[in-house]
Each structure stands twice: as C-alpha cells, then as structure tokens.
Design a protein around this motif. Structure first.
Motif, short mmCIF file in Angstrom:
data_model
loop_
_atom_site.label_atom_id
_atom_site.label_comp_id
_atom_site.label_asym_id
_atom_site.label_seq_id
_atom_site.Cartn_x
_atom_site.Cartn_y
_atom_site.Cartn_z
N PHE A 1 -19.65 -8.93 -9.38
CA PHE A 1 -18.43 -9.72 -9.26
C PHE A 1 -17.20 -8.83 -9.13
O PHE A 1 -16.26 -9.15 -8.40
N VAL A 2 -17.19 -7.69 -9.83
CA VAL A 2 -16.06 -6.75 -9.70
C VAL A 2 -15.99 -6.21 -8.27
O VAL A 2 -14.91 -6.13 -7.67
N LEU A 3 -17.15 -5.87 -7.72
CA LEU A 3 -17.18 -5.38 -6.34
C LEU A 3 -16.74 -6.46 -5.35
O LEU A 3 -16.08 -6.16 -4.35
N ILE A 4 -17.10 -7.72 -5.64
CA ILE A 4 -16.66 -8.81 -4.77
C ILE A 4 -15.14 -8.95 -4.82
O ILE A 4 -14.48 -9.14 -3.78
N ILE A 5 -14.57 -8.85 -6.02
CA ILE A 5 -13.11 -8.95 -6.16
C ILE A 5 -12.43 -7.84 -5.37
O ILE A 5 -11.41 -8.05 -4.70
N ILE A 6 -12.99 -6.63 -5.47
CA ILE A 6 -12.42 -5.50 -4.73
C ILE A 6 -12.50 -5.76 -3.22
O ILE A 6 -11.53 -5.56 -2.48
N THR A 7 -13.68 -6.22 -2.78
CA THR A 7 -13.86 -6.50 -1.35
C THR A 7 -12.87 -7.56 -0.85
O THR A 7 -12.22 -7.38 0.20
N VAL B 1 -9.03 -6.18 -0.90
CA VAL B 1 -8.62 -5.29 0.21
C VAL B 1 -8.68 -6.02 1.54
O VAL B 1 -7.89 -5.73 2.46
N THR B 2 -9.60 -6.98 1.67
CA THR B 2 -9.69 -7.74 2.92
C THR B 2 -8.48 -8.63 3.12
O THR B 2 -7.93 -8.73 4.23
N LEU B 3 -8.05 -9.30 2.04
CA LEU B 3 -6.89 -10.18 2.14
C LEU B 3 -5.59 -9.39 2.32
O LEU B 3 -4.58 -9.96 2.77
N ALA B 4 -5.61 -8.12 1.98
CA ALA B 4 -4.40 -7.30 2.18
C ALA B 4 -4.19 -6.96 3.64
O ALA B 4 -3.06 -6.62 4.04
N ALA C 1 -8.08 2.46 5.28
CA ALA C 1 -8.66 2.65 3.94
C ALA C 1 -9.22 1.35 3.39
O ALA C 1 -10.28 1.34 2.74
N THR C 2 -8.53 0.23 3.65
CA THR C 2 -9.04 -1.06 3.18
C THR C 2 -10.36 -1.41 3.84
O THR C 2 -11.25 -1.99 3.22
N ALA D 1 -13.71 -1.87 1.72
CA ALA D 1 -14.43 -3.14 1.84
C ALA D 1 -15.89 -2.91 2.21
O ALA D 1 -16.79 -3.58 1.70
N PHE D 2 -16.13 -1.92 3.10
CA PHE D 2 -17.51 -1.62 3.51
C PHE D 2 -18.32 -1.08 2.34
O PHE D 2 -19.44 -1.54 2.08
N VAL D 3 -17.78 -0.12 1.62
CA VAL D 3 -18.50 0.50 0.50
C VAL D 3 -18.76 -0.52 -0.60
O VAL D 3 -19.88 -0.63 -1.12
N ALA D 4 -17.72 -1.28 -0.96
CA ALA D 4 -17.89 -2.29 -2.02
C ALA D 4 -18.86 -3.38 -1.59
O ALA D 4 -19.68 -3.85 -2.39
N GLY D 5 -18.79 -3.79 -0.32
CA GLY D 5 -19.71 -4.81 0.18
C GLY D 5 -21.16 -4.34 0.17
O GLY D 5 -22.07 -5.09 -0.18
N TYR D 6 -21.36 -3.08 0.56
CA TYR D 6 -22.72 -2.52 0.55
C TYR D 6 -23.26 -2.46 -0.88
O TYR D 6 -24.41 -2.87 -1.14
#
Length: 520
Positions: free
Chosen positions: A42-48, A51-54, A96-97, A101-106
């Motif tokens: 869930f933390v990784l989802i929040i990060i993803t 950064v995507t919404l930014a 960078a976002t 997003a790629f790393v957190a999503g993976y």
C-alpha cells in the motif's frame, strides 16, 4: 438417520449465495498473516499514485511559468534564459516521477503476486485437507466434478481477489481522492463540474453489479456440471466405448457446454453495454470541460496550463472509475467462489470416534450386530433389524442377492457409515466408542472395486505408510502370490502403474489389493 445430508449441496449453496460480512472477514483472515507485506504494498501504491498525479501539475507549471515566457517576444533574454532553466528543471523532475513510478509499481506488483500465491496455496491446502476429513456419506451424494471446481477454479479465482481487486480498489480510491484535492486547489468551479458526473456513474455501476451477480453464480454451477461430466466420462471411457455411446455422451456434454456458452455470452453482452455507457459519460464530461474551461480561459479567468491540466485530470479521474468497473467482474466471480469454498469448508467433518483405544495386541475379533437398521437414503432400508455374532477365528461368508447388504455390513464395521438404529459391538464394546483411526487400522479390507494410484508397485502396496517397510511389502506380495507377476515386470517393485492400474489385469489389481491389506 438416513445418509442424505449432503444431497443437492450446490442447490443449497445457490439459495444462500450472497456472501455476508462474516464470509468476507473469513476470507481476509487468510491475508492477515501477511499484513506487513500488504502495508509495504500500500505504501508503494501511494508513492506510485502520488508521483503520477504530480505529472499533470508539473506540465501545467511548465506551460504557465516557462513556455508562456519563451513564446512571448516581449520578454528579455534574461527572462528567456530563466524560463528555459526552469523548464529543464521541471522536465527532469517529471522524468524522475516516471522512474519512481516504474520502480514502485514493479515492487508493488512483485510483492503482491508473491503474497497472493502464498495465500492461495494456504486456502487450497485447507480446502483439500477438509475434504479428506469428510465422511463417505458426503462423497456418495456430492459430484466429483464440483469438488474439482472448488479446489482448482474457485481457488484460482480468489487469486484475482488478492492480487488485483484489493490493490485496484485502494489505488483507485487514492487516485480519485488525490485528483479531487488537486482539482479543487486549482479551480473550484471546474472541479465541481467534474464531480457532478459522479452520481450518474454510481447509478450505472449499481445496476450492472446487480445483474452480473446472477450470471456468475449460474456460471459456477454449470462449470461444476461440466467438470462432473468430464470426470465421469473419462473414468468410464471403457464402458462408453464398449457400448458405443460416444454420440450420446457427446450430445449430453454439448448441452451443458452450450448452457455455459449462453451464460458467458450474457456476461459479455452486459459488460459490453456497461463500458460504453461509462465512456459516453466520460466523453460528455470532457466535452463540457473543454467548453466551460475554454470560455474561462478566453475570459482570462484561468490559464491555458490549468485548462490542459484539468483535461488531463478528468481523463485520469475516469480511469480509476473504469478500473473499478472492470473489477466488478472479478469481485462478483471471487465472491461467488468465496461462498462456494467456505460452504464446502463448513460441511461437518467425519466423527473421530470415541476415546477407547484398541489394545496394542490388537482386537480379538468378536463381532456382534444387535438389531441393526441402516439406510443410505431415507426410508430405503438396506438392513432391517439385523442381528448376528461372530467369534474370534471364525470364517464367515455372507451370501445374498445383489443389494442385499453384504458390502454394507463391511462398510458399517469400518464406520464408513453410522447405523440408524441398533448397535455394533467389537469385543463387547460399541464401535462408536473406539478411536476411529485405530479401529480402521485394526480392520483389514479388500475392496470389491480395486483402486490403484499412479506410482510404483511398491507405493501402491505400502501407500507410503511409514510403518510398512520394504520387507513388509515383499512379504505381503509373496503371501498372496503377487510376487510371481511382479518379478516379471521390467522394474519389478519399482514398475510404474498408470492411473487406476489400467496397465494391469483385473486379477493383478486384485492381488495388489490383497497385498496392500496384509501389509497393513
């Protein structure tokens, strides 16, 4: 009590098919041991999501603060240089976002699927272990295909629940909440316009959900019928070919198969109608936003960057809603499977017997039937007030017409079934008072229908029982004269036997059954 307790279990399941909160809590209890992994996911989802919404906001800042300056010939060279530097910095932040997003999503996807498979393995194992504990009464009245469906198809459907539904719901809600906050921080009127479209989407989704639920329960029921027919017909293929019934069997299967096709077609039809409705609402929303936002831009109320960001956000706003809509299929299917699995798990396990232990020296062998009444089905008595006794060391043969109850007596003696009235005594003690495991270990039974497993001759005689040694197996085979044909096999006791012993003759299978009983 007649042995009809489990009849029409699928029909009972259909009548109580709507999963309640207790069922859902029970399902998610399988995930609680992995709460740390889910927190990390869930933390990784929040990060993803963050950064995507930014990204649209960064694009808006580049357009309004940098590109507008670069396109204005009235600005000085110094201002152009500062704008270019700012645009470069924002572009690097945007890049960078994308990387984050790629790393957190993976990481989220990897952890989620690994955890989901562990949960699925536990559910499947618990279900299978429970099936092993069910009494023979259950298997007499419950289709094998339906059991296979529950252990395979239904458990696999739950995999989607843990690996897709939970994260989709969480990610979609976080995304929707983040978009709403960002849009209201940019322009309240345009954000309110977008929110007006939400009730229409909720109403369409609620109607779809109610309709599709019925389809999924019907699909699972028919799929169980398909598996049952497959199991029965493949097992009885020799009979089908002997009586040349291929055409009739094919037609019967085709009838069920067509029913499943019709249900699947309805599912596709409803889903194909639902998705375009949402697309229409989204398209109308984007068109209205362009019209309203365009007027505000021409009037100088909002910048072009904000209008661009809003168009981007409204498309992102509908994307999680569409994802939630797609999860309805998975949710309804998973809820159906959840209820079917737990409905099977709730079936009463076999009685483990009493507390009387069988003596280490074994049973003496005195057997008494006292006024025993028994029926497999209610009021269809197989044994009526049967009484007899056998002394230790006696050889007794039961002779009678087919269906007279000869095999039933052995089944009752091993407590595969419990009698309706009367009493069965072994060495003067009611068999219900004996520990069931020890009782069955003390009774040797050669089945009328020999069942051999895929494996070696050695494994089929020993059944991998730790107390049965290689020496015991060979000695048992010699006693029943099975070693004569075993020694002629290419690999002798290591010779592989095909499913149900199809590569052996009936007599050879019977000899292995004798050896199996003696080895115990």
């Amino acid at each position: 009590m007649a042995q009809t307790k489990y009849r029409h279990l699928d029909d009972q399941n259909a009548k109580t098919r709507r999963p309640d909160r207790k069922t859902l809590r029970r399902l998610y209890s399988y995930g609680t041991p992995y709460y740390k992994q889910f927190i990390a996911i869930f933390v990784l989802i929040i990060i993803t999501v963050g950064v995507t919404l930014a990204q649209p906001r960064l694009t808006q800042l580049i357009i309004d603060n940098n590109i507008s300056v670069l396109l204005d010939p009235a600005r000085s060279q110094n201002e152009h240089n500062l704008a270019m530097s700012g645009a470069t910095q924002l572009a690097l932040i945007y890049l960078a976002t994308v990387v984050v997003a790629f790393v957190a999503g993976y990481g989220q996807a990897y952890m989620l699927h690994k955890t989901g498979q562990k949960i699925l393995r536990r559910i499947r194992q618990d279900l299978y272990d429970h099936i092993l504990k069910l009494p023979m009464t259950f298997f007499d009245h419950y289709p094998q295909g339906s059991l296979v469906t529950r252990v395979t198809n239904d458990t696999e459907t739950l995999n989607e629940m843990f690996t897709s539904v939970l994260t989709t719901i969480f990610r979609s809600l976080i995304t929707l909440g983040g978009i709403v906050v960002i849009m209201y921080s940019m322009d309240g009127k345009l954000a309110t316009y977008v929110m007006i479209l939400t009730p229409a989407i909720i109403i369409i989704s609620a109607v779809f959900r109610r309709v599709i639920r019925k389809i999924y329960y019907a699909q699972r029921r028919v799929l169980s019928m398909i598996n049952t027919k497959l199991s029965e017909n493949i097992s009885g293929m020799r009979t089908i070919q002997v009586f040349f019934r291929q055409k009739q069997v094919s037609e019967e299967f085709d009838e069920v198969n067509r029913e499943y096709l019709d249900l699947s077609s309805k599912e596709v039809q409803y889903y194909a109608t639902y998705r375009p409705f949402l697309e229409i609402v989204r398209s109308l929303g984007i068109a209205g936003l362009i019209w309203l936002g365009g007027r505000n831009h021409l009037d100088g109320i909002i910048t072009f960057g904000i209008l661009y960001a809003f168009i981007d956000y409204i498309q992102r706003f509908f994307q999680p809603i569409l994802e939630l809509a797609e999860t309805f299929n998975i949710i309804q299917s998973a809820m159906t499977s959840t209820h079917r699995i737990f409905h099977l798990m709730d079936q009463e396990a076999e009685d483990i017997g009493g507390k009387v232990a069988v003596p280490l020296s074994g049973l003496q062998g005195k057997i008494e039937f006292k006024n025993v009444w028994f029926a497999y089905n209610e009021d269809e008595w197989v044994l009526k007030d049967v009484s007899f006794s056998m002394e230790p060391g006696e050889f007794v043969a039961f002779v009678g017409a087919t269906g007279a109850g000869k095999s039933t007596i052995m089944h009752l003696l091993c407590r595969f079934y419990d009698i309706d009235k009367g009493q069965i005594l072994i060495d003067g003690i009611d068999i219900k008072e004996y520990d069931l495991k020890q009782l069955r270990e003390s009774v040797g039974v050669v089945q009328q229908d020999v069942f051999l497993y895929s494996g070696s001759v050695m494994e089929n005689i020993s059944l991998n029982r730790p107390e049965v040694s290689v020496t015991d197996v060979r000695q048992a085979a010699r006693i029943v004269n099975a070693d004569t044909f075993i020694e002629k096999l290419p690999k002798r006791y290591d010779e592989e036997i095909m499913e149900r012993g199809s590569t052996l003759s009936s007599g050879q299978r019977q000899l292995l059954s004798f050896a199996r009983t003696i080895a115990s």
